[in-house]
Write an enzyme that holds these catalytic residues in place. Structure first.
Site, PDB file in Angstrom:
ATOM      1  N   CYS A 119      41.160  54.141  46.229  1.00 33.44           N
ATOM      2  CA  CYS A 119      39.836  52.989  45.728  1.00 33.44           C
ATOM      3  C   CYS A 119      38.778  53.608  45.712  1.00 33.44           C
ATOM      4  O   CYS A 119      38.792  54.123  45.864  1.00 33.44           O
ATOM      5  CB  CYS A 119      40.517  51.780  46.480  1.00 33.44           C
ATOM      6  SG  CYS A 119      40.060  50.179  45.591  1.00 33.44           S
ATOM      7  N   CYS A 121      36.315  50.820  46.286  1.00 34.62           N
ATOM      8  CA  CYS A 121      34.868  49.764  47.356  1.00 34.62           C
ATOM      9  C   CYS A 121      34.215  49.592  48.428  1.00 34.62           C
ATOM     10  O   CYS A 121      33.569  50.153  48.304  1.00 34.62           O
ATOM     11  CB  CYS A 121      35.936  48.160  47.226  1.00 34.62           C
ATOM     12  SG  CYS A 121      37.323  48.785  48.093  1.00 34.62           S
ATOM     13  N   LYS A 194      48.259  42.509  43.959  1.00 38.73           N
ATOM     14  CA  LYS A 194      47.442  42.275  44.989  1.00 38.73           C
ATOM     15  C   LYS A 194      46.941  41.117  44.141  1.00 38.73           C
ATOM     16  O   LYS A 194      46.442  41.138  43.249  1.00 38.73           O
ATOM     17  CB  LYS A 194      46.785  43.687  44.967  1.00 38.73           C
ATOM     18  CG  LYS A 194      45.881  43.783  46.084  1.00 38.73           C
ATOM     19  CD  LYS A 194      45.313  44.876  46.236  1.00 38.73           C
ATOM     20  CE  LYS A 194      43.556  45.130  47.097  1.00 38.73           C
ATOM     21  NZ  LYS A 194      43.230  46.004  47.803  1.00 38.73           N
ATOM     22  N   GLU A 232      52.757  42.435  36.167  1.00 38.01           N
ATOM     23  CA  GLU A 232      52.146  43.723  36.816  1.00 38.01           C
ATOM     24  C   GLU A 232      53.323  44.661  37.347  1.00 38.01           C
ATOM     25  O   GLU A 232      53.288  45.744  37.424  1.00 38.01           O
ATOM     26  CB  GLU A 232      51.259  42.940  38.393  1.00 38.01           C
ATOM     27  CG  GLU A 232      50.386  42.467  37.847  1.00 38.01           C
ATOM     28  CD  GLU A 232      48.664  43.246  37.220  1.00 38.01           C
ATOM     29  OE1 GLU A 232      49.288  44.432  37.288  1.00 38.01           O
ATOM     30  OE2 GLU A 232      47.588  43.130  37.459  1.00 38.01           O
ATOM     31  N   LYS A 247      50.755  42.450  48.352  1.00 39.08           N
ATOM     32  CA  LYS A 247      49.437  42.585  49.461  1.00 39.08           C
ATOM     33  C   LYS A 247      49.137  41.154  48.712  1.00 39.08           C
ATOM     34  O   LYS A 247      48.870  40.591  47.819  1.00 39.08           O
ATOM     35  CB  LYS A 247      49.011  43.853  49.184  1.00 39.08           C
ATOM     36  CG  LYS A 247      47.321  43.582  50.282  1.00 39.08           C
ATOM     37  CD  LYS A 247      47.145  44.549  50.017  1.00 39.08           C
ATOM     38  CE  LYS A 247      45.836  44.396  50.480  1.00 39.08           C
ATOM     39  NZ  LYS A 247      44.653  45.641  50.058  1.00 39.08           N
ATOM     40  N   TYR A 312      49.305  46.964  60.491  1.00 35.40           N
ATOM     41  CA  TYR A 312      47.934  47.425  61.779  1.00 35.40           C
ATOM     42  C   TYR A 312      49.283  47.285  63.408  1.00 35.40           C
ATOM     43  O   TYR A 312      48.744  47.512  64.573  1.00 35.40           O
ATOM     44  CB  TYR A 312      46.673  46.614  61.939  1.00 35.40           C
ATOM     45  CG  TYR A 312      45.800  46.531  60.865  1.00 35.40           C
ATOM     46  CD1 TYR A 312      45.876  48.026  60.377  1.00 35.40           C
ATOM     47  CD2 TYR A 312      46.434  46.113  59.778  1.00 35.40           C
ATOM     48  CE1 TYR A 312      44.889  47.779  59.430  1.00 35.40           C
ATOM     49  CE2 TYR A 312      45.362  45.814  59.063  1.00 35.40           C
ATOM     50  CZ  TYR A 312      44.751  47.077  58.734  1.00 35.40           C
ATOM     51  OH  TYR A 312      44.484  47.026  57.568  1.00 35.40           O
TER      52      TYR A 312
HETATM   53  C1  PBG Z   1      40.666  48.244  48.814  1.00 39.02           C
HETATM   54  C2  PBG Z   1      41.597  47.986  49.737  1.00 39.02           C
HETATM   55  C3  PBG Z   1      41.239  46.713  50.029  1.00 39.02           C
HETATM   56  C4  PBG Z   1      42.908  46.516  51.494  1.00 39.02           C
HETATM   57  C5  PBG Z   1      43.676  47.383  51.136  1.00 39.02           C
HETATM   58  N1  PBG Z   1      43.119  48.390  50.108  1.00 39.02           N
HETATM   59  C6  PBG Z   1      40.527  45.349  50.578  1.00 39.02           C
HETATM   60  C7  PBG Z   1      39.978  45.257  49.296  1.00 39.02           C
HETATM   61  O1  PBG Z   1      40.595  44.753  48.129  1.00 39.02           O
HETATM   62  O2  PBG Z   1      39.262  44.452  49.338  1.00 39.02           O
HETATM   63  C8  PBG Z   1      42.617  45.524  52.454  1.00 39.02           C
HETATM   64  C9  PBG Z   1      43.008  45.877  53.768  1.00 39.02           C
HETATM   65  C10 PBG Z   1      43.668  45.137  55.046  1.00 39.02           C
HETATM   66  O3  PBG Z   1      43.500  43.513  54.767  1.00 39.02           O
HETATM   67  O4  PBG Z   1      44.331  44.720  55.398  1.00 39.02           O
HETATM   68  N2  PBG Z   1      40.544  47.659  47.541  1.00 39.02           N
END
Ligand code: PBG
Length: 327
Positions: A119, A121, A194, A232, A247, A312
């Site tokens: 990703c 971000c 997601k 999706e 997720k 985790y």
């Molecule tokens: C990246 C990503 C995120 C998470 C996993 N990959 C954050 C988001 O989409 O803002 C979240 C994982 C977590 O909260 O444990 N885009």
């Protein structure tokens, strides 16, 4: 009393409960997410994720050692770069933080399965998961970047890539790029369903990836929608995804079940940072039994139909399984 059916007959002791158990959990199904930060000699606590650590590539083997010892077969790496720019260019730098971490991990732990979250971000100065055009994320421009990042992870030794950006068409773009370069056997686990979820709060703190403006609702899914999630998943399956993912996990067990029933691909669920943080906080306040609640939540995800759990709590779950406390 004429009662022919007495469900309690099969609950009389641990042996019979074990025999009729419908959901069995296994260490083989676990993936542990880890954060790697650019720099040297770093092992630091993550305040928002009590008990989780951030490593630099050189110290990552310490963390991987614990994962391997626990018998958890796979990790998923998240990178935190030193420099961010609007294009997130450090994400495809062949000497970027995840690429360096992959090389070290590959060398030191050849048997550990190395997955990279894919990703932008964490790498963009604006914190969005793609390239901006004005105030919105440009889908198709972002696809080129994602393909480029996937290739650089493949070069550095990743076993699997896991795109989490929620752009349309990304699985096809990544698959095409990987195949063109000869990585035809490298699987894609797609964050297919997601949601734009508040449960990611502690993660964004941990990874420094909160968007500088707006939110992610133009690309991540509306939590009210289930059928859209199936759409999706269908698109990702058609584009060549090898594993689908839902997720977050706990607030979306119905989605996990629906995807399981509709698709034959392996299904992962990501028990995200907010789910972990809630259990930790409630346990620290003395309100719940951490082990029992974490284990029960994990079992619920498998019962809903997931094959793989990203959590985790992976190392702790593995230990509790070893000790026969959950199964
Ligand atoms: C990246 C990503 C995120 C998470 C996993 N990959 C954050 C988001 O989409 O803002 C979240 C994982 C977590 O909260 O444990 N885009």
């Amino acid at each position: 009393m004429e009662l022919l059916n007495r469900p309690r007959r099969l609950r009389g002791n641990a042996s019979i409960r074990g025999l009729v158990r419908e959901t069995r959990v296994s260490k083989q199904s676990l993936i542990y997410p880890m954060f790697v930060r650019e720099g040297k000699g770093i092992v630091e606590e993550i305040p928002s994720l009590y008990g989780q650590l951030r490593y630099s590539p050189d110290t990552l083997p310490q963390g991987l050692e614990a994962v391997a010892k626990a018998g958890v077969p796979a990790v998923m790496l998240f990178g935190i770069p030193e420099h961010k720019d609007p294009e997130g260019s450090s994400a495809w730098d062949d000497h970027g933080v995840v690429q360096e971490a992959l090389r070290i991990a590959r060398r030191e732990f050849p048997d550990l399965y190395l997955i990279t979250d894919l990703c932008m971000c964490e790498y963009t100065s604006h914190g969005h998961c793609g390239i901006l055009r004005g105030q919105t994320v440009d889908n198709d421009k972002t696809l080129d970047c994602l393909a480029r990042i996937a290739l650089s992870y493949a070069h550095a030794g990743a076993d699997m890539v896991a795109p989490s950006d929620m752009m349309d068409g990304r699985v096809l773009a990544i698959r095409t790029a990987l195949d063109r370069e000869g990585y035809t056997d490298l699987p894609i686990m797609s964050y297919s369903v997601k949601y734009a979820s508040a449960f990611y709060g502690p993660f964004r703190e941990a990874a420094g990836s909160a968007p500088a403006f707006g939110d992610r609702k133009t690309y991540q899914m509306d939590p009210h929608n289930l059928r859209e999630g199936l759409k999706e998943a269908a698109l990702d399956a058609a584009e060549g995804a090898d594993i689908l993912m839902v997720k977050p996990a706990l607030a979306y067990l119905d989605v996990i079940r629906a995807v399981r029933e509709r698709f034959d691909l392996p299904l992962a669920a990501y028990s995200v940072s907010g789910e972990y943080a809630m259990v930790k906080a409630a346990a620290a306040a003395g309100l719940i039994d951490e082990e029992k609640v974490a284990a029960e939540a994990a079992v619920s995800v498998f019962r809903a139909g997931a094959d793989i759990l990203i959590t985790y709590y992976a190392k702790e779950l593995a230990r509790w399984m070893d000790e026969g406390r959950i199964g």
